[in-house]
Motif scaffolding. Structure first.
Motif, mmCIF file in Angstrom:
data_model
loop_
_atom_site.group_PDB
_atom_site.id
_atom_site.type_symbol
_atom_site.label_atom_id
_atom_site.label_comp_id
_atom_site.label_asym_id
_atom_site.label_seq_id
_atom_site.Cartn_x
_atom_site.Cartn_y
_atom_site.Cartn_z
ATOM 1 N N PHE A 322 3.347 -4.603 -0.683
ATOM 2 C CA PHE A 322 2.552 -3.891 0.324
ATOM 3 C C PHE A 322 3.375 -2.911 1.146
ATOM 4 C CE2 PHE A 322 4.073 -6.923 3.456
ATOM 5 C CZ PHE A 322 4.102 -8.139 2.773
ATOM 6 N N LEU A 323 4.623 -2.694 0.736
ATOM 7 C CA LEU A 323 5.439 -1.666 1.395
ATOM 8 C C LEU A 323 5.979 -0.666 0.379
ATOM 9 C CD1 LEU A 323 7.484 -3.802 3.967
ATOM 10 C CD2 LEU A 323 5.624 -2.224 4.469
ATOM 11 N N ASP A 324 5.340 -0.597 -0.780
ATOM 12 C CA ASP A 324 5.818 0.343 -1.796
ATOM 13 C C ASP A 324 5.547 1.773 -1.339
ATOM 14 O OD1 ASP A 324 3.073 0.384 -2.092
ATOM 15 O OD2 ASP A 324 3.168 0.771 -4.231
ATOM 16 N N VAL A 325 6.073 2.710 -2.086
ATOM 17 C CA VAL A 325 6.052 4.108 -1.642
ATOM 18 C C VAL A 325 4.646 4.703 -1.585
ATOM 19 C CG1 VAL A 325 6.351 5.152 -3.925
ATOM 20 C CG2 VAL A 325 7.365 6.259 -1.907
ATOM 21 N N LYS A 329 -1.314 -0.478 0.566
ATOM 22 C CA LYS A 329 -1.665 -1.731 1.243
ATOM 23 C C LYS A 329 -1.090 -1.816 2.654
ATOM 24 C CE LYS A 329 -2.171 -4.554 -2.939
ATOM 25 N NZ LYS A 329 -1.722 -5.780 -3.647
ATOM 26 N N ILE A 330 -0.546 -0.709 3.160
ATOM 27 C CA ILE A 330 0.110 -0.783 4.473
ATOM 28 C C ILE A 330 -0.886 -1.104 5.575
ATOM 29 C CG2 ILE A 330 -0.082 1.664 5.135
ATOM 30 C CD1 ILE A 330 2.889 1.402 6.070
ATOM 31 N N ASP A 331 -2.160 -0.749 5.342
ATOM 32 C CA ASP A 331 -3.173 -1.041 6.352
ATOM 33 C C ASP A 331 -3.513 -2.529 6.413
ATOM 34 O OD1 ASP A 331 -4.359 -0.975 3.857
ATOM 35 O OD2 ASP A 331 -6.302 -0.340 4.635
ATOM 36 N N LYS A 332 -3.004 -3.306 5.435
ATOM 37 C CA LYS A 332 -3.236 -4.747 5.452
ATOM 38 C C LYS A 332 -2.318 -5.442 6.465
ATOM 39 C CE LYS A 332 -6.053 -4.569 1.882
ATOM 40 N NZ LYS A 332 -7.512 -4.723 2.089
ATOM 41 N N HIS A 484 -3.134 5.131 14.670
ATOM 42 C CA HIS A 484 -2.705 4.229 13.588
ATOM 43 C C HIS A 484 -3.074 4.788 12.212
ATOM 44 C CE1 HIS A 484 -1.895 1.647 16.908
ATOM 45 N NE2 HIS A 484 -3.147 1.250 17.101
ATOM 46 N N GLU A 485 -2.871 6.102 12.046
ATOM 47 C CA GLU A 485 -3.225 6.737 10.773
ATOM 48 C C GLU A 485 -2.003 7.195 9.974
ATOM 49 O OE1 GLU A 485 -7.602 8.608 11.817
ATOM 50 O OE2 GLU A 485 -5.828 9.824 12.200
#
Length: 951
Positions: A322-325, A329-332, A484-485
């Motif tokens: 969830f931290l890939d480039v 999934k960063i919003d999770k 938070h965008e």
């Protein structure tokens, strides 16, 4: 011989006893399927020959049954049925053996079975798999798992050592864990096994010893015994030999981590309960180990580096998806994570970004989410990984920083004792008796240090860590972003308008009030962990930051934090951040830009905000809030100076600096004033220390020649003073060198900024004083042995000072200020400088020397003219004189609280370094002063009359 006899290795015929067990009379031939149960029961409970290894016997029966099954034809239905029954009973009894320890003869049966399994693990995996499957069917899985894994833990505890050095045992233990968790029902309930979670009263250093997973999670080159065995045999080995050991251990560590991840991943996926329990376990450990980042932590009372760094790396690996480039999934990751009830992490003693404990508690109490709205695994995993980055890996970094000087001191002490032992002195001989113990300690400390270096130079692991940091950096900017965008929409800086004319250093309350929510309430460790890691890892040749395509994410976060002073209240964190950026700015080789320069130049967010951020922080760092704040600022400003020097080579940054000097004059003048303050102090401190070094060196040489002492200190006291003065000289001269470089650069392109009324007199005085020190009558006192040792090059410094004179030679205000300096200005000093730089050393061109001489003539002419005017102004009334400078005021103003009248340029200069009224220490802003127009008119009339009289 029947299939039954072959598989169970039993017979009624004594002649066939070799390799077979002869059954007693109650077993009547022919042996058939109905007797299998009785035979196995006899073998396990009554056959004394079998007593030492009943479990091994069942495993072998199982293997033979499988072999016979493969041989049996479908036509041989009777044999196949018999084999099926043997299978069923063998597996059943195998299960019983790990359920009822007293079932067989002897004590500690479980432990005996385990030692046999560990010795030949691969031979047992198929049989154990069948036991697990039967336990699942019979609903006795927890009982089997409990007995087996608790016994495995006891077996590990019984070993003298359990670490990477015993690769066979380690591999067997990991294989057994892997085997069990491969069955999802086992993975789902493994956290219910005794000792999986620790009791509340377990000490920080006990988790790895008393918990089920503790021993396998300490399998690392950082284990002290592993380090000693691999690095301790030869303290004098070459770097190449050390690197070979690094590579071997790194390969082994990578394989161990892969296997540990497999085990943890199965537990995570086992069930919601097992996932939660595993996270609770990790949280228990880190919550009790906050002192790993403490200045006076006792390492023996805390979790080991091996244990917590392994967990950190596992959590980092879990965070990768969830931290890939792509950031899909960063919003999770919940930006309001800390508003949740029942967090795993203990934040009760955590410093916050820019709020106090009371504010943070009130905010969370007011905004708590309800019980049903629990954080997701992704958020829990991410913030746990952040805690482990700071306290786990960060604790290892702190440990290395502490152990390095300890190793150096121990080496010196060992050398001193060895030299002293050659004498006949009784005390020296006694000290020599302590030598073996001291050498052993040195060997251990040196080994641990090298193991840490091997860990941090393990590029594969550190790339994973920096990938996590890159993703975490982007997430933190997302939290800071009011909408938070980020990163899908660009963040716009600054978040709050810059306070024009107000120094942020004195604006703490305003900044705290306007800090963004929820970021202001976040624990400080989420930033500190990133900063400490990047600061440390940038020192390594194999640093994962070099050439990393995700480097921009970290630099973006750094820029945002530095550009928005309301985000982080701790100046030390920002000082460390600047230091990391300065490492990235420094050229790696000649004509090779620093590894961050491409991002500085081409990243829109960075290039648009970094310069202002650096100039502002240069001023802010004047006050750090600590007792050592006066000295803290120099190192930070040194780093900023490196950055500014390199950024100035980029045309866009050069234009921005020039724009700031012209369009934001108050802001830029504050920056120049701080540069001037620092350079004044550093040159004074550096040259004074060099003079002291010179004097002590002469005294020591005289005493060696037998000359009578001229100072009171003993020889030992002199050596101590010499060492202290040398340190001070090196530090101050090194820092001053970078400051004077900036003066050279900026005064060339923006001379007007250095000629403002509030700066120019102090600048002229500083330059004149140091010019006199370098070429005046006392210059010989700066002559020391090996001046390069102190970062001192008198001729280079002389040229730098003279360059500033030339750069400002077209500024009338500067010429006048030099001329008015009655303390140090002398035309002869410039003549001497031209001789040294031009004739004697050739460091300066003819054009340079001509310009310097012309400046000296201009200043001398101005001096003569002003001296004549000053004589005529001697009769000026006292109320016309500035109360601090004792010169006739040009623009008198009244200070609002003390009601003192002072020249505007004098109070502006004072306010550049102190925001209070100099006469009563009350807070003061320049816009609050009141022009004294009546007095200004009187002074102008007095001057005009004097001029008319002169005319």
């Amino acid at each position: 011989m029947s299939v039954l006899e072959e598989v169970l290795r039993v017979s009624k015929d004594p002649a066939r006893s070799k390799g077979f067990h002869v059954l007693p009379e109650e077993f009547e031939p022919p042996l058939d399927v109905d007797q299998v149960d009785s035979i196995l029961l006899y073998q396990l409970t009554e056959n004394l020959e079998l007593a030492p290894q009943p479990f091994a016997y069942l495993k072998e029966c199982f293997e033979r049954a499988q072999q016979q099954k493969r041989i049996a034809r479908k036509s041989q239905q009777q044999d196949f049925g018999l084999l099926q029954e043997i299978d069923r009973l063998v597996i059943g009894y195998g299960l019983v053996l790990f359920q009822v320890e007293e079932f067989c003869q002897g004590e500690d049966n479980f432990l005996r079975y385990m030692s046999q399994i560990i010795a030949k693990t691969d031979d047992y995996t198929a049989f154990l798999s069948q036991l697990i499957q039967r336990a699942i069917q019979e609903d006795t899985l927890l009982e089997l798992t409990e007995n087996f894994l608790v016994t495995l833990k006891k077996y590990i505890d019984s070993l003298t050592l359990f670490n990477l050095n015993d690769s066979q045992v380690v591999s067997s233990v990991l294989t057994l864990f892997e085997l069990f968790v491969s069955f999802k029902p086992v993975a789902a309930l493994i956290t219910k096994v005794s000792g999986f979670l620790a009791g509340y009263d377990v000490k920080p250093n006990q988790f790895e010893k008393v918990t089920l997973l503790g021993p396998i999670l300490t399998l690392s080159p950082l284990n002290a015994s592993v380090a000693l065995q691999n690095y301790g045999d030869n303290l004098e080995r070459t770097q190449q030999q050390t690197n070979m050991i690094h590579e071997s251990l790194q390969t082994e560590h990578k394989m161990i981590l892969d296997r540990l991840f497999f085990i943890m991943d199965k537990i995570i996926r086992g069930s919601n309960e097992s996932r939660t329990d595993l996270l609770i376990y990790f949280a228990q450990i880190i919550n009790k180990n906050h002192l790993r980042r403490g200045d006076h932590a006792n390492a023996n009372k805390l979790a080991t580096n091996a244990f917590v760094t392994n967990i950190a790396l596992l959590l980092i690996r879990f965070s990768q998806p969830f931290l890939d480039v792509s950031y899909k999934k960063i919003d999770k990751i919940d930006v309001n994570y800390f508003n949740n009830l029942n967090l795993f992490l203990d934040l009760s003693s955590e410093t916050r970004m820019n709020s106090d404990f009371k504010e943070a508690d009130e905010f969370y109490d007011k905004n708590k989410k309800n019980e049903d709205n629990k954080p997701n695994f992704i958020s829990d995993c991410f913030f746990l990984a952040m805690a482990y980055l700071h306290y786990g890996i960060g604790g290892a970094i702190l440990y290395e920083e502490k152990v390095t000087p300890q190793v150096k001191r121990m080496r010196e002490e060992v050398g001193r004792i060895k030299r002293a032992a050659q004498s006949q002195d009784m005390f020296a001989r006694f000290a020599a008796m302590q030598l073996p113990a001291l050498e052993k300690s040195l060997q251990t400390m040196q080994s641990i240090k090298q193991a840490l270096q091997g860990f941090f130079s393990h590029k594969t692991l550190q790339l994973e860590a920096f990938d996590f940091i890159s993703g975490a950096s982007t997430f933190l900017v997302r939290v800071i972003d009011p909408n938070h965008e980020f990163p899908f929409k660009q963040i716009h800086l600054p978040l709050i308008p810059d306070q024009v004319g107000v120094e942020n250093v004195d604006n703490a309350d305003f900044l705290r009030e306007n800090a963004p929510v929820p970021f202001k309430y976040f624990p400080e460790f989420v930033i500190e962990g990133i900063i400490n890691y990047t600061q440390h890892i940038s020192k390594f040749v194999m640093s994962p930051m070099f050439g990393n395509p995700r480097l921009h994410s970290f630099i973006e976060l750094a820029t945002v934090i530095l550009r928005c002073p309301e985000l982080v209240s701790n100046p030390h964190l920002k000082g460390s951040l600047v230091q990391v950026l300065s490492v990235g700015a420094m050229p790696m080789r000649e004509n090779t830009p620093g590894f961050m320069m491409d991002v500085f130049e081409n990243n829109e967010l960075v290039s648009g905000n970094l310069l202002y951020a650096l100039l502002d922080f240069y001023v802010i760092v004047e006050k750090t809030g600590s007792s050592s704040q006066f000295y803290d600022k120099f190192n930070t400003r040194y780093s900023i100076s490196i950055l500014l020097e390199e950024l100035y080579k980029i045309p866009d940054y050069r234009q921005k600096i020039i724009w700031q000097s012209r369009n934001n004059a108050d802001f830029f003048v504050r920056f120049v004033a701080r540069m001037l303050n620092d350079l004044t102090f550093l040159l004074d401190e550096g040259l004074s220390s060099l003079t002291e070094v010179h004097n002590i060196q002469r005294e020591i040489e005289s005493r060696v020649r037998g000359v009578a002492p001229t100072r009171e200190e003993t020889d030992k006291e002199l050596q101590t003073k010499l060492a202290s003065s040398e340190r001070q000289a090196k530090s101050s001269c090194g820092l001053a060198e970078k400051s004077i470089t900036l003066f050279n650069i900026f005064s060339k392109d923006i001379p007007a900024a250095f000629s403002t009324p509030e700066i120019v007199d102090r600048l002229a005085g500083m330059l004149d004083y140091n010019l006199a020190s370098l070429v005046g009558p006392k210059c010989r006192e700066l002559k020391v042995k090996d001046p390069r040792k102190y970062s001192f090059d008198a001729k280079s410094l002389l040229k730098s000072l003279c360059t500033v004179y030339i750069n400002l030679s077209d500024q009338p205000e500067f010429i006048s200020a030099v001329a008015k300096d009655g303390r140090s200005f002398s035309r002869e000093l410039f003549d001497r400088s031209v001789h040294i730089l031009g004739t004697k050393t050739g460091l300066a061109s003819d054009e340079f020397c001509v310009k310097l001489q012309q400046f000296a003539r201009d200043a001398q002419d101005q001096k003569i003219a002003e001296e004549e005017e000053d004589l005529e102004m001697v009769e000026a009334p006292d109320e016309f004189l500035d109360p601090l400078m004792f010169t006739i005021m040009k623009d008198p103003v009244i200070l609002p609280t003390s009601k003192v009248t002072i020249d505007r340029s004098t109070i502006k200069a004072h306010l550049l370094s102190d925001s209070t009224d100099p006469f009563n220490r009350m807070p003061l802003k320049l816009e609050d002063v009141v022009p004294n127009d009546d007095l200004r008119h009187q002074i102008e009339m007095f001057k005009n009359k004097k001029r008319m009289d002169r005319g």
